[in-house]
Design an enzyme around this catalytic site. Structure first.
Site, short mmCIF file in Angstrom:
data_model
loop_
_atom_site.label_atom_id
_atom_site.label_comp_id
_atom_site.label_asym_id
_atom_site.label_seq_id
_atom_site.Cartn_x
_atom_site.Cartn_y
_atom_site.Cartn_z
CB SER A 1 22.79 35.95 51.01
OG SER A 1 23.85 34.97 51.62
CE LYS A 2 16.49 31.68 51.24
NZ LYS A 2 15.93 32.02 52.59
#
Ligand code: GLU
Length: 484
Positions: free
Chosen positions: A247-248
């Site tokens: 994820s980010k």
């Protein structure tokens, strides 16, 4: 003989193309190209709340950038609503689906009841056997029906996944009769995907393994329509280095971000290709052509792959170094044009590009690095690193020496590394100072930095005129920049 392979990539345009999606696209592409089949593209744009047209453009653009050219026209689900309704009606006729008039409130009450009892929720089938009158009554009340698929009880569904092997689900664990067309007339994912894959003649459904639990529902729909099943291959998840879903938090994850950072498409292609597949041995640098030749679904790994940003940048640096200078110059130019389109371009003109390549090709990880390291190549107002100034320009006579050096260099006819070096060393000897004093001082003067490529290469590449001017003006500029 098997029929021609047809694979598809079916992104939902609810954001930029994520590396996980890009990896799925690459595997579909490679498998179709490996088998001489077709690679199709479908945009799953029926979730109107989360959809934005610019995401579609970003996806198409991202795929083109990666060199994943698809065959045939792009299929948009939003243009096929009529077809989904047709198939849903057919399922109703076949007794495999039925209209459900339950309101959201009624369904919520059922859910609440299940929660109270502590049992998993499944639809009560209240609308399964409505009489014609009941249905009429609901319609008159203005209720708009959804269409539910009838999930037979207690049936084992087994499919052979090309990556994971045999997988079995019992229909009792599928959550009950599921909606295939919502009351607003839009199909749900599991339904649309089956109708599309069938109509598009897809032979191999290759997608992320988060879709494994959807597969038994989809198989039920194929069977209810008497359609041939495609083969399924579910690709392993991509995790961050902490083994959590990528994820980010782990850094960049979209194609767009990597492109903006100056990652070459062929490097990203190569890197993503290795997330779940390997050509054998310890080989890591694999060209597209080779990958097409060697790729097979049966060699895809079941276990999750870890995305390692550093490894990607390493690979990118390898690809940068392998490009012939002329081609690298072309790529830098193209990249800067792309950045300019985003309002992030560098003020670099054509004559600077060969200099940047000469100075930094061996030391960059991304295309962006060329422009970031080489500010002094294309801007006269390049910044001076205050630490470098403090350390390398502290001798009280340094500016006089550098001006003297400029005078000596001015007399040089042949502006070549070795000649420049000779002049500098001879001049240091003449002054009775360490060569390093002039070497470090000149470097800071012409580039503002304490580190970088070999000084003599740097001076040659910058050109005589700039070097003389910078050696002469450094005193004034450093004073200005440090006081101002
Ligand atoms: N639109 C779905 C997704 O992006 C496609 C899944 C599939 O390939 O069936 O996850």
């Amino acid at each position: 003989m098997d029929k021609t392979v047809r694979t598809r990539f079916a992104p939902s345009p609810t954001g930029y193309l994520h590396v996980g999606g890009a990896r799925t696209a690459i595997f579909n592409y490679l498998y179709s190209r490996h088998t001489g089949g077709k690679f199709l593209l479908r945009i799953e744009d029926t979730d109107r709340q989360r959809y934005k047209p610019e995401w579609v453009d970003a996806i198409l653009e991202g795929l083109k950038w990666l060199g994943l050219d698809w065959d045939e026209d792009v299929v948009f689900q939003s243009e096929r609503l009529q077809r989904y309704r047709e198939v849903a009606e057919e399922l109703i006729r076949r007794g495999k689906a039925y209209r459900c008039y339950c309101t959201p409130e009624e369904l919520e009450a059922e859910r609440e009841e299940a929660r109270r009892k502590g049992v998993p929720y499944r639809y009560s089938r209240k609308c399964l056997h409505l009489t014609e009158e009941q249905r009429k009554k609901y319609e008159e009340e203005g209720r708009r029906p959804s269409i539910r698929f009838y999930v037979p009880d207690n049936l084992d569904i087994t499919f052979h996944d090309l990556v994971h092997g045999d997988i079995t689900y019992n229909t009792n664990d599928l959550g009950g009769d599921f909606i295939i067309v919502r009351s607003d007339g839009f199909p749900t994912y599991n339904f649309a995907v089956v109708v599309d894959d069938h109509d598009m003649g897809v032979t191999h459904v290759i997608r992320g393994d988060d879709h494994i639990p959807n597969t038994p529902k989809q198989i039920l729909i194929y069977q209810a329509m008497d359609w041939d099943l495609p083969r399924f291959a579910h690709l392993p998840m991509i995790l961050g280095p902490d083994r959590q879903k990528l994820s980010k938090r782990h850094g960049s994850t979209s194609l767009e971000e990597f492109r903006l950072q100056g990652v070459l498409p062929e490097a990203l292609f190569n890197y993503l290709l290795l997330l779940g597949w390997s050509p054998g041995g310890n080989r890591e640098i694999i060209s597209r052509e080779e990958a097409i030749r060697l790729f097979d679904i049966k060699d895809v790994n079941k276990s999750a792959a870890v995305f390692d940003h550093n490894k990607l940048y390493w690979m990118n640096s390898e690809y940068i170094r392998a490009l012939p200078d002329g081609e690298l110059i072309r790529r830098l130019k193209e990249y800067n044009e792309y950045l300019k389109g985003k309002g992030q371009g560098y003020p670099v003109s054509d004559e600077h590009l060969p200099i940047l390549v000469r100075l930094f090709k061996e030391r960059t990880k991304t295309l962006k690095d060329f422009f970031e390291y080489g500010v002094f190549v294309y801007r006269e107002d390049y910044p001076y690193d205050p630490k470098a100034v403090k350390k390398r320009l502290k001798d009280p006579n340094i500016f006089t020496y550098l001006k003297g050096l400029a005078d000596r260099l001015e007399a040089l006819d042949e502006w070549k590394e070795e000649k420049i070096e000779e002049v500098l060393r001879a001049y240091a000897d003449e002054l009775g100072v360490k060569h390093a004093l002039l070497i470090h001082g000149s470097r800071v003067a012409v580039s503002g930095m304490a580190v970088g490529p070999s000084l003599f290469l740097l001076l040659e590449a910058l050109g005589k005129e700039k070097v003389l001017r910078r050696l002469r003006e450094v005193e004034e500029r450093v004073r200005g920049s440090l006081n101002g």
